[in-house]
Structure formats: C-alpha cells, structure tokens
Design a protein around this motif. Structure first.
Motif, PDB file in Angstrom:
ATOM      1  N   PRO A   1       0.833  -1.202   0.000  1.00 26.10           N
ATOM      2  CA  PRO A   1       0.000   0.000   0.000  1.00 26.10           C
ATOM      3  C   PRO A   1       0.870   1.255   0.000  1.00 26.10           C
ATOM      4  CG  PRO A   1      -0.701  -1.542   1.700  1.00 26.10           C
ATOM      5  CD  PRO A   1       0.608  -2.034   1.189  1.00 26.10           C
TER       6      PRO A   1
ATOM      7  N   ALA B   1      -5.311   6.177   0.376  1.00 30.08           N
ATOM      8  CA  ALA B   1      -4.503   4.958   0.487  1.00 30.08           C
ATOM      9  C   ALA B   1      -4.786   4.041  -0.682  1.00 30.08           C
ATOM     10  CB  ALA B   1      -4.809   4.243   1.796  1.00 30.08           C
TER      11      ALA B   1
ATOM     12  N   THR C   1      -4.568   0.090  -2.091  1.00 33.13           N
ATOM     13  CA  THR C   1      -4.733  -1.183  -1.370  1.00 33.13           C
ATOM     14  C   THR C   1      -3.504  -2.061  -1.456  1.00 33.13           C
ATOM     15  OG1 THR C   1      -5.665  -2.230  -3.337  1.00 33.13           O
ATOM     16  CG2 THR C   1      -7.205  -1.190  -1.803  1.00 33.13           C
TER      17      THR C   1
ATOM     18  N   TYR D   1     -11.278  -5.043   2.279  1.00 32.81           N
ATOM     19  CA  TYR D   1     -10.123  -4.278   2.747  1.00 32.81           C
ATOM     20  C   TYR D   1     -10.571  -3.411   3.927  1.00 32.81           C
ATOM     21  CZ  TYR D   1      -8.343  -5.290  -1.986  1.00 32.81           C
ATOM     22  OH  TYR D   1      -7.945  -5.898  -3.148  1.00 32.81           O
TER      23      TYR D   1
ATOM     24  N   TYR E   1      -8.908  -0.285   6.711  1.00 36.77           N
ATOM     25  CA  TYR E   1      -7.832   0.688   6.761  1.00 36.77           C
ATOM     26  C   TYR E   1      -7.674   1.216   8.190  1.00 36.77           C
ATOM     27  CZ  TYR E   1      -8.843   0.588   1.775  1.00 36.77           C
ATOM     28  OH  TYR E   1      -9.078   0.169   0.493  1.00 36.77           O
TER      29      TYR E   1
ATOM     30  N   TRP F   1      -5.323   4.375   9.770  1.00 39.50           N
ATOM     31  CA  TRP F   1      -4.307   5.411   9.643  1.00 39.50           C
ATOM     32  C   TRP F   1      -3.582   5.578  10.964  1.00 39.50           C
ATOM     33  CZ3 TRP F   1      -3.219   8.173   5.109  1.00 39.50           C
ATOM     34  CH2 TRP F   1      -4.058   7.906   4.030  1.00 39.50           C
TER      35      TRP F   1
ATOM     36  N   THR G   1     -10.457   5.266   9.828  1.00 43.17           N
ATOM     37  CA  THR G   1     -10.540   3.898   9.316  1.00 43.17           C
ATOM     38  C   THR G   1     -11.108   3.839   7.895  1.00 43.17           C
ATOM     39  OG1 THR G   1     -12.700   3.625  10.361  1.00 43.17           O
ATOM     40  CG2 THR G   1     -10.771   2.907  11.625  1.00 43.17           C
TER      41      THR G   1
ATOM     42  N   ARG H   1     -10.662   4.811   3.584  1.00 40.39           N
ATOM     43  CA  ARG H   1      -9.570   4.773   2.622  1.00 40.39           C
ATOM     44  C   ARG H   1      -8.903   6.141   2.476  1.00 40.39           C
ATOM     45  NH1 ARG H   1      -9.717   2.326  -3.585  1.00 40.39           N
ATOM     46  NH2 ARG H   1      -7.446   2.408  -3.885  1.00 40.39           N
TER      47      ARG H   1
ATOM     48  N   VAL I   1      -0.471   4.202   6.717  1.00 44.51           N
ATOM     49  CA  VAL I   1      -1.764   3.531   6.743  1.00 44.51           C
ATOM     50  C   VAL I   1      -1.537   2.032   6.652  1.00 44.51           C
ATOM     51  CG1 VAL I   1      -2.093   3.768   4.240  1.00 44.51           C
ATOM     52  CG2 VAL I   1      -4.074   3.406   5.717  1.00 44.51           C
TER      53      VAL I   1
ATOM     54  N   VAL J   1      -3.218  -1.496   5.762  1.00 48.99           N
ATOM     55  CA  VAL J   1      -4.322  -2.083   5.012  1.00 48.99           C
ATOM     56  C   VAL J   1      -4.416  -3.560   5.394  1.00 48.99           C
ATOM     57  CG1 VAL J   1      -5.254  -2.594   2.731  1.00 48.99           C
ATOM     58  CG2 VAL J   1      -3.981  -0.465   3.113  1.00 48.99           C
TER      59      VAL J   1
ATOM     60  N   SER K   1      -2.026  -8.234   6.497  1.00 50.94           N
ATOM     61  CA  SER K   1      -1.991  -6.767   6.496  1.00 50.94           C
ATOM     62  C   SER K   1      -0.610  -6.285   6.065  1.00 50.94           C
ATOM     63  CB  SER K   1      -2.341  -6.208   7.881  1.00 50.94           C
ATOM     64  OG  SER K   1      -1.355  -6.582   8.823  1.00 50.94           O
TER      65      SER K   1
ATOM     66  N   THR L   1       1.659  -2.292   5.874  1.00 56.95           N
ATOM     67  CA  THR L   1       1.648  -0.866   6.196  1.00 56.95           C
ATOM     68  C   THR L   1       2.453  -0.098   5.157  1.00 56.95           C
ATOM     69  OG1 THR L   1       1.458  -1.349   8.552  1.00 56.95           O
ATOM     70  CG2 THR L   1       2.201   0.851   7.963  1.00 56.95           C
TER      71      THR L   1
END
Length: 665
Positions: free
Chosen positions: A497, A511, A513, A523, A525, A527, A538, A540, A555, A557, A568, A570
């Motif tokens: 991401p 963001a 993906t 997905y 999110y 931050w 939370t 996008r 962020v 994901v 996940s 970052t």
C-alpha cells in the motif's frame, strides 16, 4: 424422540364434489394453481435416519402442513415465503364453480365458493394470497384429515430469525390429555402430570444455573381426538391448539399426553424444534416418565438429537451436505446415551453435552477454553460437577469443523448409565442432521459403548491436523493434550500500500490497497500518526489536521477472504510539515530607503528556529536571509515577499511565504 409417523389431526374435511361435475371442468383452467404462504417455519427433528421431517408454516396460531425440497436446511422459526400448489380438490371445485365445505375438529365448518376466475388468477405468474378464497380453501384442506401437506413449488424467501442470547424465564406448560381415535383412554390426573413437569424443571434448572425453569401445569384439559395416529403430527397439534386456545408466545409449551399404547404409532415422543431456549413449542409424549418430557422440551428450546458417528476404520469423517458422511462412516440416531437428547430411559436424565449447552448459553462461556494453533494442555472438570473448566473447544480452520472435548464421570446426573456407555474424555462435533455427534476413537463399524478416549490414547480429526490425547484421568478431572496444526493459507503481496496526495494539513490523502493474490474480498484501513492509531481514521481517505503537523503518517491495510488467513501491510510513511496557523507577514513602509521586517507568524507545533529568504519578483535576493531588509532603488516597482522555514528537532520541517507587497516607484 423415537417415532415412526405422527398423527394426522386438526381438521376433518368433507369435500363434496361429484365426478360428473369435475368432468365438466374447463380444460383451459387446468394450469397449475399456486398459493403464496408467508409465515414462520415450524419443524420437527428427524426421528430416525431416512425418516420424514414434518414441516408447517405457522399462519396466526394455525399450522399449515407443507412438504417438498428446499426447506431441509432452513432453520426452525425462520420467516419464509413459499409458493405451494393448490390441492386437486380445490382446483376441481374452482373448475366447476362449486362450493367446497371443509369440516374441522374443534371449530365450525368452513365453506369456500370457488370459481374459474379465481383459478385463472392463481394460475398465472402471480399466486393467490393465503387470505383469498382459493388460498383459504387450500390451507383448510391441507389441515384436514386424509389430505397431503401442501406441496412446495418454490421457496421465494427464507429469513433466519435473528440470534439472541436467551433470557432467564419460566416456561409455561399447557398440559392436555388426548386420546387418539380408536384408542382406549388412559386417564391422567394433575398429580402425576405435575410430578413429570417438576422433574423436568429440576433437570433444566441444573443445566442452566437455575435460569431455565419449567412451570407446573395448573389444569389438565382432556378430550378424545377426531384422528388416529396415522398422519401428519402438525394436524394433531392443530387440533389441540384449537381446543385449548394455546397461543405461540415465548417461553410456553403445549404438551399433549397420549396413552402409552400410542407409542408405536404416534411415537414415544415428538416435539417442534425451537431456535433458542425462549422459543414456544408443541410436543406430545406417550409416557408420564420425566426423561421423555425433558427431552421433548429440549426440542422446543432449540436442541436437536445427540447422535454418534459409526465408522469402520477412522475416528472422524468429512461431511458433505449433498453426499452425507464420506467413506465408511454413518451417523447413528440417538447414539449418545450420555445425553438427555439421546435415547430416553424411564428414569435416567444424563447431562446435556457441551456443544449444545455452549451454543445456547446454558453452559457459561467461562466454562470452556478455546484452543487455537499449537499444543495446549487443558485440565477438564467432570461435566456433572457443574463447576470449573468443562470443555475445550477446538477450531480446525483448515476444514471449518469445530470439536468439543469434555469429561464425563459417573457422578451427579451421570451416575446412572443404563446402556453402560463408557464415561471419560469424549470428543464431539455437530452435523446438519443433529445437535451433537459423539466421535468414537475405537471404531468397530457398529454402534458400541466404547466411545471414551482412554488414558494414553489419541483421537485424530479426519485431516490429521487436530489430535487430542488423554494424559491422565481421575475423580477430580482429566488432563488432555491438544495438538492443533490447522492453518489457513495466506495471501501473497506483490505491491505494498502507499499514500497518494499532497502531505499537508487540510489536504486529502488516499490509500492504495496494494496488490494481493488471491484477490481479497474485503479491505480495512487504519491510519497511524508516528506509528500510533489515529482515533476514527478507518476509511480509505484521510485529511490531516493540525494534530498531524510535523508528524509522519502511514496507513495499514488489512485484507480478508473466506478460507484465508487475514493479512496486512503498512505503507511507507509520509511527513506532514509543521503548520503555520497564522501566515508570516511583512511590516513597514514599502518605499526605497525604508527597512522592512518579516514576522514569522504562529505555528503548530511551536518551532525552535526559523530561517528566511527574501525574494524580489519571485527571484531570491542574494545574501538577504535575515528578519529585516532595507529597500533600494532596485526594488522600486517590484514585488517583495519572504519564504519562512520553521524547524523543530524530531519534526518534519515546515515552510510558508508572506503575501507579495509592491514597492512604490
């Protein structure tokens, strides 16, 4: 309970239509006529392997019997909309324009004036409603004796009832003495009925920490039924509902006590299935023994049968909803004699095993230990001891099967064991056919009593990824080792991401993906500011605030898909510069020979140092980096501004410019 077929019952019909009148029917109206039923699905359990499961749609307080494919996996008490085929007797009456009269037990006869117009209206793409003349005639006929249930042509909709924890309550009992047609009455007084209910009450109070209670019957209604035990049980129940005025309200059961001689034909016991311990229900029993009543009340309160898996060469097997159990295994009805929902004996009421007790909340969640990946040792207390850890719950994430491990000893309600079934450590699971399935670690190909996991022996799931070993067992408890190597496959990430947009307070950031294989279905999110979660961020997209000034944003994901481990990643962080909340500005007289001063403005967070660069017509003036500047003749008619840089150790440097001011010419 064990039953062959249950009674027909409620409505007795006289359908007077002559063969000659039927012969005069208009062939154009013989297209299949349908009626749309909407209501609550009422089901019984499957009493024996391959037996018919009885179904009805509750419309008001009446049960309209139905049959057909498509409802076997619909849960009880679901709200359903069904298109059913109108009975032939209704179609014939409509074709000939005759009045159809249906006589019923417990209420007045009903007459329905039918005609070809109604038949044609129900034979196009829009079915007749259940309240229409043709619909009412069809449901009345379905509830009459010697008639088949309404055949389901299509399941239009099925909405499962919303799940909820049960509310501690006392179940109201309406107790009815019913003598089926052709049988000798077996009188029952209030005293034995009260004793039967009281023993059932004591049992369910034990199983629920005294939160589920069964109220004593206050009166006994008695009547001779218009029907024998030769048809759909829903009809027998309908007759009782009509005669007693019993209503489908939570925490209530209508109990029909039949003569003992009715057992072979009506069944020793049968009950409607609930979905929670608060569900209303109807049942009948042919004995005054407490175990059969406690068992059927269990059905009303959402419990199905306690069965066993019988295999020739394995402890466990894969279950397929179409092909049933695979390989050399089969499910034996009532195979678990150490469970109230197994076979009924005259006086024995063993404990309810842990799969159903935990699912319905009768056993507190604190009494169970969840077991995930790795090796875990659990000390289990006897289930009948009513305290301590009494179950280990294992999730095999590779197959989606859940296993329950419990410890049974001949104590408390498990003291008597009429079938002499082994006590000890037991491994159970569930199937669509039942409420619980006892697994046999010593398979012989036949139902036997050796189903406990003795010390030193190991149970293995059919994929080999869950293994349970009894390490020790005694009066105070058993120690089991659980090895769980089941893991879901993971995602592969090809790109990470990232954050797109201008990193500045007030500027929207988005963001991406990243790229994953397989493609995720969802997905999420999160931050982060300097690595810590930002409350509420939370989505996008995210717009930095003054709280982010000087900090670094990233962020995370998270990706999910059924059958895969959640993963996940970052993004790389982006810096949000220190932010000028008040813009820098120039102060002085803009004329040659005058000294101009720059003011830094206000910033967040507060800088520890500033630097300056003066500009003439957007070109840096060499050497002019102080807070003041004396205008010269070169500046006449030009525009002057200053670029201010703000710094603070550990923060992202910020920058801002003053407004451009014109020097007098």
């Amino acid at each position: 309970m064990r039953s062959r077929r249950l009674v027909p019952a409620v409505l007795t019909a006289a359908l007077a239509l002559t063969t000659a009148a039927a012969a005069q029917a208009d062939d154009a109206t013989t297209t299949e006529a349908r009626v749309r039923l909407t209501g609550e699905l009422i089901k019984t359990s499957v009493e024996h392997r391959g037996d018919k499961q009885w179904l009805a749609v509750r419309v008001g307080d009446e049960l309209v019997p139905v049959s057909g494919d498509g409802l076997e996996h619909t849960p009880p008490h679901a709200q359903v909309t069904l298109d059913v085929r109108a009975p032939q007797s209704v179609v014939t009456a409509a074709q000939t324009g005759r009045t159809l009269t249906v006589r019923s037990a417990g209420k007045s006869p009903t007459s329905h004036r039918l005609d070809q117009a109604a038949l044609r209206a129900a034979s196009d793409s829009t079915p007749a409603t259940s309240s229409s003349t043709l619909g009412a005639a069809s449901t009345d006929v379905a509830m009459s004796p010697d008639s088949a249930p309404l055949e389901v042509a299509q399941v239009v909709a099925a909405q499962e009832a919303s799940s909820a924890d049960y509310v501690p309550a006392t179940r109201r009992i309406t107790y009815v003495e019913v003598t089926p047609r052709g049988m000798t009455r077996e009188p029952i007084t209030l005293t034995p009925a009260t004793q039967q209910v009281a023993a059932s009450n004591a049992y369910w109070r034990d199983q629920s920490r005294s939160e589920l209670r069964i109220g004593a019957p206050t009166t006994i209604t008695r009547y001779t039924s218009a029907f024998a035990c030769d048809s759909d049980p829903m009809k027998l129940w309908n007759e009782a509902i009509s005669r007693t005025g019993w209503a489908w309200t939570d925490n209530s059961s209508l109990v029909l006590k039949l003569p003992f001689a009715a057992g072979p034909s009506c069944g020793y016991g049968l009950g409607s299935l609930g979905d929670t311990p608060n569900s209303p229900g109807v049942l009948h029993v042919s004995d005054i023994a407490a175990p059969v009543l406690a068992h059927e009340l269990g059905h009303n309160m959402g419990m199905d049968h306690a069965n066993s898996l019988v295999c020739t060469d394995r402890d466990d097997s894969r279950y397929d909803s179409v092909n049933d159990w695979w390989t050399t295994c089969d499910e034996a009805q009532y195979g678990d004699a150490l469970d109230i929902m197994g076979p009924s004996f005259p006086v024995d009421m063993p404990m309810l095993s842990t799969p159903q007790a935990l699912r319905l909340g009768l056993l507190p969640s604190a009494a169970a230990v969840p077991v995930g990946y790795g090796t875990t040792r659990v000390t289990l207390k006897p289930l009948s001891g009513l305290e301590g850890t009494r179950a280990a719950v294992i999730s095999n994430v590779s197959t989606g099967v859940q296993y329950w491990v419990e410890y049974r000893t001949r104590t408390g309600r498990d003291t008597t064991d009429p079938r002499v079934q082994d006590t000890g450590v037991r491994v159970l699971r569930t199937s669509p056919l039942s409420g619980s399935v006892l697994l046999d670690p010593t398979p012989t190909g036949t139902l036997d009593n050796q189903s406990a996991l003795t010390t030193g022996h190991t149970f293995s799931s059919y994929d080999g990824k869950v293994r349970v070993t009894t390490e020790s067992a005694g009066a105070g408890g058993a120690v089991v080792r659980i090895d769980n190597t089941s893991r879901l496959p993971g995602f592969t990430r090809t790109t990470s991401p990232r954050i797109a947009g201008t990193p500045r307070v007030g500027q929207l950031l988005t963001a991406s993906t990243g790229s994953w294989s397989p493609t995720p279905s969802r997905y999420t999110y999160r931050w982060k500011r300097n690595g810590a979660n930002i409350s509420g961020a939370t989505q996008r997209t995210y717009t930095p605030t003054t709280a982010d000034a000087g900090r670094k944003l990233s962020v995370r994901v998270e990706v999910t898909r059924s059958g895969y481990r959640t993963a996940s990643a970052t993004s790389a962080s982006v810096g949000i510069p220190i932010h000028a909340t008040t813009r820098p500005y120039l102060n002085g007289t803009f004329r040659a020979g005058q000294t101009i001063t720059v003011r830094a403005g206000t910033w967040t967070p507060r800088p520890t140092s500033y630097s300056y660069q003066w500009y003439r017509n957007n070109v840096a003036i060499a050497g002019r980096t102080g807070t003041t500047y004396t205008l010269t003749s070169k500046d006449k008619g030009t525009r002057i501004h200053v670029h201010v840089t703000a710094r603070r150790t550990g923060y992202v440097t910020g920058a801002a410019i003053t407004l451009r001011s014109t020097v007098a010419s």
